[in-house]
Motif scaffolding. Structure first.
Motif, PDB file in Angstrom:
ATOM      1  N   ASP A  68       0.820  -1.213   0.000  1.00 57.96           N
ATOM      2  CA  ASP A  68       0.000   0.000   0.000  1.00 57.96           C
ATOM      3  C   ASP A  68       0.856   1.267   0.000  1.00 57.96           C
ATOM      4  OD1 ASP A  68      -2.310  -1.495  -0.113  1.00 57.96           O
ATOM      5  OD2 ASP A  68      -2.832  -1.217   2.003  1.00 57.96           O
ATOM      6  N   ALA A  69       1.950   1.249   0.755  1.00 53.86           N
ATOM      7  CA  ALA A  69       2.839   2.414   0.778  1.00 53.86           C
ATOM      8  C   ALA A  69       3.453   2.643  -0.607  1.00 53.86           C
ATOM      9  CB  ALA A  69       3.928   2.223   1.830  1.00 53.86           C
ATOM     10  N   ALA A  70       3.869   1.569  -1.256  1.00 49.93           N
ATOM     11  CA  ALA A  70       4.433   1.690  -2.600  1.00 49.93           C
ATOM     12  C   ALA A  70       3.384   2.190  -3.588  1.00 49.93           C
ATOM     13  CB  ALA A  70       5.011   0.350  -3.051  1.00 49.93           C
ATOM     14  N   LEU A  71       2.171   1.683  -3.479  1.00 48.24           N
ATOM     15  CA  LEU A  71       1.103   2.139  -4.370  1.00 48.24           C
ATOM     16  C   LEU A  71       0.812   3.621  -4.170  1.00 48.24           C
ATOM     17  CD1 LEU A  71      -1.364  -0.888  -4.219  1.00 48.24           C
ATOM     18  CD2 LEU A  71       0.091  -0.208  -6.144  1.00 48.24           C
ATOM     19  N   GLY A  72       0.896   4.086  -2.934  1.00 44.09           N
ATOM     20  CA  GLY A  72       0.708   5.514  -2.676  1.00 44.09           C
ATOM     21  C   GLY A  72       1.753   6.351  -3.402  1.00 44.09           C
ATOM     22  N   ARG A  73       2.997   5.916  -3.364  1.00 44.11           N
ATOM     23  CA  ARG A  73       4.070   6.640  -4.065  1.00 44.11           C
ATOM     24  C   ARG A  73       3.852   6.597  -5.580  1.00 44.11           C
ATOM     25  NH1 ARG A  73       6.779   3.878  -0.017  1.00 44.11           N
ATOM     26  NH2 ARG A  73       7.556   2.293  -1.459  1.00 44.11           N
ATOM     27  N   ILE A  74       3.416   5.451  -6.083  1.00 40.53           N
ATOM     28  CA  ILE A  74       3.167   5.326  -7.523  1.00 40.53           C
ATOM     29  C   ILE A  74       2.005   6.221  -7.933  1.00 40.53           C
ATOM     30  CG2 ILE A  74       2.400   3.721  -9.331  1.00 40.53           C
ATOM     31  CD1 ILE A  74       3.958   1.523  -7.714  1.00 40.53           C
ATOM     32  N   GLU A  75       0.953   6.236  -7.118  1.00 38.47           N
ATOM     33  CA  GLU A  75      -0.179   7.114  -7.405  1.00 38.47           C
ATOM     34  C   GLU A  75       0.275   8.571  -7.446  1.00 38.47           C
ATOM     35  OE1 GLU A  75      -4.478   8.573  -5.605  1.00 38.47           O
ATOM     36  OE2 GLU A  75      -3.311   7.094  -4.489  1.00 38.47           O
ATOM     37  N   ASP A  76       1.104   8.964  -6.493  1.00 29.98           N
ATOM     38  CA  ASP A  76       1.620  10.337  -6.470  1.00 29.98           C
ATOM     39  C   ASP A  76       2.359  10.667  -7.757  1.00 29.98           C
ATOM     40  OD1 ASP A  76       0.590  10.565  -3.899  1.00 29.98           O
ATOM     41  OD2 ASP A  76       2.543  10.403  -2.904  1.00 29.98           O
ATOM     42  N   ALA A  77       3.165   9.741  -8.249  1.00 31.11           N
ATOM     43  CA  ALA A  77       3.926   9.974  -9.478  1.00 31.11           C
ATOM     44  C   ALA A  77       2.992  10.132 -10.681  1.00 31.11           C
ATOM     45  CB  ALA A  77       4.913   8.829  -9.718  1.00 31.11           C
ATOM     46  N   PHE A  78       1.990   9.268 -10.777  1.00 31.51           N
ATOM     47  CA  PHE A  78       1.026   9.387 -11.878  1.00 31.51           C
ATOM     48  C   PHE A  78       0.251  10.699 -11.774  1.00 31.51           C
ATOM     49  CE2 PHE A  78       1.694   4.875 -12.688  1.00 31.51           C
ATOM     50  CZ  PHE A  78       1.468   4.762 -14.053  1.00 31.51           C
ATOM     51  N   ALA A  79      -0.156  11.066 -10.562  1.00 30.82           N
ATOM     52  CA  ALA A  79      -0.917  12.311 -10.374  1.00 30.82           C
ATOM     53  C   ALA A  79      -0.079  13.522 -10.754  1.00 30.82           C
ATOM     54  CB  ALA A  79      -1.403  12.416  -8.930  1.00 30.82           C
ATOM     55  N   ALA A  80       1.201  13.519 -10.395  1.00 28.18           N
ATOM     56  CA  ALA A  80       2.077  14.639 -10.753  1.00 28.18           C
ATOM     57  C   ALA A  80       2.189  14.767 -12.268  1.00 28.18           C
ATOM     58  CB  ALA A  80       3.457  14.451 -10.121  1.00 28.18           C
ATOM     59  N   LEU A 150      -3.453  18.296   6.818  1.00 27.85           N
ATOM     60  CA  LEU A 150      -3.964  16.960   6.530  1.00 27.85           C
ATOM     61  C   LEU A 150      -3.170  16.446   5.347  1.00 27.85           C
ATOM     62  CD1 LEU A 150      -6.245  14.864   7.210  1.00 27.85           C
ATOM     63  CD2 LEU A 150      -7.574  15.949   5.391  1.00 27.85           C
ATOM     64  N   THR A 151      -2.742  15.198   5.415  1.00 28.18           N
ATOM     65  CA  THR A 151      -1.955  14.646   4.317  1.00 28.18           C
ATOM     66  C   THR A 151      -2.788  13.672   3.495  1.00 28.18           C
ATOM     67  OG1 THR A 151      -1.151  12.731   5.564  1.00 28.18           O
ATOM     68  CG2 THR A 151       0.136  14.786   5.741  1.00 28.18           C
ATOM     69  N   VAL A 152      -2.343  13.452   2.279  1.00 25.60           N
ATOM     70  CA  VAL A 152      -2.985  12.474   1.414  1.00 25.60           C
ATOM     71  C   VAL A 152      -2.942  11.103   2.080  1.00 25.60           C
ATOM     72  CG1 VAL A 152      -2.823  11.296  -0.815  1.00 25.60           C
ATOM     73  CG2 VAL A 152      -2.496  13.757  -0.697  1.00 25.60           C
ATOM     74  N   GLU A 153      -1.812  10.796   2.720  1.00 23.89           N
ATOM     75  CA  GLU A 153      -1.671   9.497   3.376  1.00 23.89           C
ATOM     76  C   GLU A 153      -2.714   9.317   4.480  1.00 23.89           C
ATOM     77  OE1 GLU A 153       0.913  11.590   2.690  1.00 23.89           O
ATOM     78  OE2 GLU A 153       1.643  10.391   1.013  1.00 23.89           O
ATOM     79  N   GLN A 154      -3.023  10.378   5.204  1.00 28.42           N
ATOM     80  CA  GLN A 154      -4.048  10.281   6.249  1.00 28.42           C
ATOM     81  C   GLN A 154      -5.419  10.003   5.648  1.00 28.42           C
ATOM     82  OE1 GLN A 154      -3.028  14.107   7.982  1.00 28.42           O
ATOM     83  NE2 GLN A 154      -2.472  13.103   9.910  1.00 28.42           N
ATOM     84  N   VAL A 155      -5.722  10.626   4.524  1.00 23.36           N
ATOM     85  CA  VAL A 155      -7.007  10.369   3.861  1.00 23.36           C
ATOM     86  C   VAL A 155      -7.039   8.944   3.340  1.00 23.36           C
ATOM     87  CG1 VAL A 155      -8.567  11.071   2.005  1.00 23.36           C
ATOM     88  CG2 VAL A 155      -7.300  12.816   3.288  1.00 23.36           C
ATOM     89  N   ASP A 177     -12.016   9.328  -2.404  1.00 24.04           N
ATOM     90  CA  ASP A 177     -11.256   9.333  -3.658  1.00 24.04           C
ATOM     91  C   ASP A 177     -11.215  10.736  -4.258  1.00 24.04           C
ATOM     92  OD1 ASP A 177     -10.581   6.648  -3.621  1.00 24.04           O
ATOM     93  OD2 ASP A 177     -12.184   6.041  -4.991  1.00 24.04           O
ATOM     94  N   ALA A 178     -12.345  11.428  -4.224  1.00 25.34           N
ATOM     95  CA  ALA A 178     -12.396  12.788  -4.760  1.00 25.34           C
ATOM     96  C   ALA A 178     -11.498  13.728  -3.953  1.00 25.34           C
ATOM     97  CB  ALA A 178     -13.837  13.297  -4.765  1.00 25.34           C
ATOM     98  N   VAL A 179     -11.461  13.539  -2.644  1.00 24.18           N
ATOM     99  CA  VAL A 179     -10.580  14.354  -1.801  1.00 24.18           C
ATOM    100  C   VAL A 179      -9.125  14.124  -2.192  1.00 24.18           C
ATOM    101  CG1 VAL A 179      -9.725  14.685   0.552  1.00 24.18           C
ATOM    102  CG2 VAL A 179     -12.187  14.533   0.139  1.00 24.18           C
ATOM    103  N   VAL A 180      -8.749  12.865  -2.354  1.00 26.14           N
ATOM    104  CA  VAL A 180      -7.372  12.554  -2.755  1.00 26.14           C
ATOM    105  C   VAL A 180      -7.070  13.188  -4.110  1.00 26.14           C
ATOM    106  CG1 VAL A 180      -5.790  10.698  -3.422  1.00 26.14           C
ATOM    107  CG2 VAL A 180      -7.176  10.479  -1.345  1.00 26.14           C
ATOM    108  N   ASP A 181      -8.003  13.106  -5.045  1.00 27.94           N
ATOM    109  CA  ASP A 181      -7.804  13.716  -6.358  1.00 27.94           C
ATOM    110  C   ASP A 181      -7.515  15.218  -6.226  1.00 27.94           C
ATOM    111  OD1 ASP A 181      -8.162  11.338  -7.755  1.00 27.94           O
ATOM    112  OD2 ASP A 181     -10.280  11.741  -8.227  1.00 27.94           O
ATOM    113  N   VAL A 182      -8.301  15.907  -5.424  1.00 29.34           N
ATOM    114  CA  VAL A 182      -8.127  17.347  -5.248  1.00 29.34           C
ATOM    115  C   VAL A 182      -6.790  17.632  -4.558  1.00 29.34           C
ATOM    116  CG1 VAL A 182      -9.000  19.402  -4.046  1.00 29.34           C
ATOM    117  CG2 VAL A 182     -10.581  17.914  -5.283  1.00 29.34           C
ATOM    118  N   MET A 183      -6.488  16.880  -3.518  1.00 26.54           N
ATOM    119  CA  MET A 183      -5.227  17.115  -2.810  1.00 26.54           C
ATOM    120  C   MET A 183      -4.026  16.905  -3.723  1.00 26.54           C
ATOM    121  SD  MET A 183      -6.146  15.420   0.885  1.00 26.54           S
ATOM    122  CE  MET A 183      -4.781  16.090   1.848  1.00 26.54           C
ATOM    123  N   LEU A 184      -4.075  15.860  -4.542  1.00 29.26           N
ATOM    124  CA  LEU A 184      -2.964  15.604  -5.461  1.00 29.26           C
ATOM    125  C   LEU A 184      -2.916  16.650  -6.579  1.00 29.26           C
ATOM    126  CD1 LEU A 184      -3.103  11.706  -5.770  1.00 29.26           C
ATOM    127  CD2 LEU A 184      -1.431  13.087  -4.511  1.00 29.26           C
TER     128      LEU A 184
END
Length: 187
Positions: A68-80, A150-155, A177-184
């Protein structure tokens, strides 16, 4: 191959004993697909698809928290990358305006009274505990309205106990999911 060599070749630690983890083959295949997509720059996978990835549980699988931690980092990279492409396409001002509109939709949902923010399941069915969801919803409101940290990881880590007559899980999950989208989008 020795046990030590086999352990080093695995991308994640394995679940121990009777503990279940994510199916190794499913994770490996998904990560290979994500890497190929990211490196090629094609749009066959995006940040939301990474966030929504799910894997069967198996004994001897990869430890859930590590994957899950790795997926979070991968999601961040795709979102960027998605953010950079959108800004290049529509401009920073339009990108920020879109993020504000999405944040307002979230705030509109959160402005509903506690206990009524989402549809509820029937009285004998289980959903998310309303009180717990409302606590998170209040925190999200403070984040959007007052800039409370508030961090994306907390959400991403938000979890709720099942409760009879609770909120519909699908609606709560969609909002998170929408919150994470906005935060990213505004990182």
């Amino acid at each position: 191959m020795t046990d030590a060599a086999a352990h080093r070749s695995q991308p994640f630690p394995l679940a121990r004993g009777r503990e279940k983890g994510y199916d190794r083959q499913a994770v490996d295949e998904f990560l290979a697909r994500a890497r190929g997509t990211f490196e090629s720059g094609t749009a066959t996978l995006d940040a939301r698809a990474v966030r929504e990835a799910a894997f069967p549980l198996r004994r001897g699988g990869y430890q859930i928290a590590a994957v899950d931690a790795a997926l979070g980092r991968i999601e961040d990279a795709f979102a960027a990358r998605e953010r950079e492409r959108a800004i290049a396409s529509v401009g920073a001002e339009a990108w920020v305006a879109q993020a504000r509109e999405e944040a307002q939709v979230i705030l509109d949902r959160m402005s509903r009274p506690r206990g009524e923010r989402f549809d509820r399941v029937g009285p004998f069915a289980y959903g998310y505990a309303r009180e717990e969801v409302d606590i998170v919803a209040d925190r999200l409101t403070r984040y959007f309205e007052a800039g409370e940290p508030l961090t994306v990881e907390q959400v991403r880590a938000a979890a709720f106990r099942p409760a009879r007559g609770g909120y519909r899980e699908e609606q709560v999950d969609a909002l998170l999911d929408a919150v994470v989208d906005v935060m990213l989008a505004v990182r």
